[in-house]
Write a protein that holds these residues in place. Structure first.
Motif, short mmCIF file in Angstrom:
data_model
loop_
_atom_site.label_atom_id
_atom_site.label_comp_id
_atom_site.label_asym_id
_atom_site.label_seq_id
_atom_site.Cartn_x
_atom_site.Cartn_y
_atom_site.Cartn_z
N VAL A 35 38.02 31.26 45.24
CA VAL A 35 37.38 31.59 43.96
C VAL A 35 35.93 31.13 43.99
O VAL A 35 35.62 30.05 44.51
CB VAL A 35 38.13 30.95 42.77
N VAL A 36 35.04 31.97 43.48
CA VAL A 36 33.65 31.61 43.28
C VAL A 36 33.43 31.45 41.78
O VAL A 36 33.67 32.38 41.00
CB VAL A 36 32.70 32.68 43.84
N LEU A 37 32.99 30.28 41.37
CA LEU A 37 32.69 29.99 39.97
C LEU A 37 31.20 30.19 39.75
O LEU A 37 30.38 29.51 40.36
CB LEU A 37 33.10 28.56 39.63
N ALA A 38 30.85 31.14 38.89
CA ALA A 38 29.45 31.47 38.62
C ALA A 38 29.06 30.92 37.25
O ALA A 38 29.55 31.37 36.21
CB ALA A 38 29.24 32.99 38.66
N LEU A 39 28.16 29.94 37.26
CA LEU A 39 27.73 29.26 36.03
C LEU A 39 26.33 29.70 35.64
O LEU A 39 25.38 29.58 36.42
CB LEU A 39 27.76 27.74 36.24
N ASP A 40 26.19 30.20 34.43
CA ASP A 40 24.91 30.58 33.86
C ASP A 40 24.06 29.33 33.61
O ASP A 40 24.46 28.45 32.84
CB ASP A 40 25.18 31.33 32.55
N VAL A 41 22.91 29.26 34.27
CA VAL A 41 22.00 28.13 34.06
C VAL A 41 20.65 28.63 33.53
O VAL A 41 19.61 28.05 33.80
CB VAL A 41 21.80 27.29 35.34
N SER A 42 20.67 29.73 32.76
CA SER A 42 19.44 30.24 32.17
C SER A 42 18.90 29.26 31.13
O SER A 42 19.58 28.30 30.74
CB SER A 42 19.70 31.60 31.52
N GLY A 43 17.67 29.49 30.69
CA GLY A 43 17.00 28.54 29.81
C GLY A 43 17.74 28.24 28.53
O GLY A 43 17.65 27.11 28.01
N SER A 44 18.47 29.20 28.00
CA SER A 44 19.21 28.98 26.75
C SER A 44 20.37 28.02 26.91
O SER A 44 20.99 27.62 25.92
CB SER A 44 19.71 30.32 26.20
N MET A 45 20.67 27.62 28.15
CA MET A 45 21.75 26.66 28.38
C MET A 45 21.26 25.21 28.39
O MET A 45 22.02 24.29 28.69
CB MET A 45 22.42 26.96 29.74
N SER A 46 20.01 24.98 28.03
CA SER A 46 19.45 23.63 28.11
C SER A 46 20.11 22.68 27.11
O SER A 46 20.79 23.10 26.17
CB SER A 46 17.94 23.68 27.85
N GLY A 47 19.91 21.38 27.35
CA GLY A 47 20.42 20.36 26.45
C GLY A 47 21.91 20.13 26.59
O GLY A 47 22.45 20.08 27.69
N ASP A 48 22.58 20.01 25.46
CA ASP A 48 24.00 19.67 25.44
C ASP A 48 24.86 20.76 26.06
O ASP A 48 25.93 20.49 26.59
CB ASP A 48 24.43 19.39 24.00
N ARG A 49 24.38 22.01 25.99
CA ARG A 49 25.18 23.12 26.53
C ARG A 49 25.42 22.96 28.03
O ARG A 49 26.55 23.14 28.50
CB ARG A 49 24.49 24.46 26.26
#
Length: 206
Positions: A35-49
């Motif tokens: 399995v490949v886990l793809a995590l969104d690390v775009s700018g809107s994910m900053s901080g607690d997210r």
């Protein structure tokens, strides 16, 4: 020797051979998974997210490894921030998650292409991409075309989106039949970890 006795040959897979023989690799291919886990690390994910998302990803990696899957991770935004290919040793995947930082926009085609290459390089019985995102897929038609290529090669796609809009868009490339998996800011870690439930069919066959 009793009358009627007939010498018979009994064949079985040599799973107890030492050193490991060719039968082990064949059986591992038939029953194993990646399995490949793809995590969104775009700018809107900053901080607690991003913190909560990484927590959920760590739990997903642990459950996938426990189920016998090789696990890889891709950190994605408008491109690929970083990645590690699937491995039976989850330490590299965990290390990459701990380095996750938020920046950039959203575009799914690059990470789908990378996941496709990584999974098709492995001789396993179950190939899966598990995707988390908090926005869109970028150019959606292109993302759907690329996802269709993965599905045609037998790769299953699990998705989880932050908020109903993201969950619905990600669900357009999912192979799951259930309602879109939707996270909230409060349930973010739990929702990402819950994608591991999509691996339970492989668990039950072990």
């Amino acid at each position: 020797m009793a009358a009627g006795w007939t010498r018979r040959t009994f064949d079985a897979d040599g799973v107890t051979e030492h050193p490991v023989g060719p039968n082990f690799q064949r059986l591992r291919s038939e029953f194993g998974g990646a399995v490949v886990l793809a995590l969104d690390v775009s700018g809107s994910m900053s901080g607690d997210r991003i913190r909560k998302a990484v927590e959920g990803c760590h739990r997903f990696v642990e459950e996938a490894a426990d189920a016998g899957y090789s696990v890889g991770v891709i950190l994605w935004h408008h491109g690929i921030e970083d990645d590690v290919a699937p491995s039976s040793d989850p330490r590299a995947a965990r290390g990459l998650l701990d380095r996750a930082r938020a920046s950039g926009g959203n575009k799914a085609v690059p990470f789908l292409t990378k996941a496709h290459e990584q999974l098709m390089a492995l001789d396993v019985g179950d190939r899966v991409v598990a995707i988390f995102g908090d926005g869109d897929l970028g150019p959606q038609a292109a993302a759907e075309r690329k996802a269709a290529e993965l599905v045609a090669d037998g790769i299953r796609i699990l998705t989880c989106g932050l908020g109903e809009g993201s969950a619905r868009e990600l669900a357009t490339i999912s192979t799951e039949e259930a309602a879109p998996r939707t996270a909230t800011n409060d349930t973010l870690a739990d929702s990402i970890a819950s994608m591991a439930q999509g691996l339970t069919l492989k668990k039950s066959s072990r």
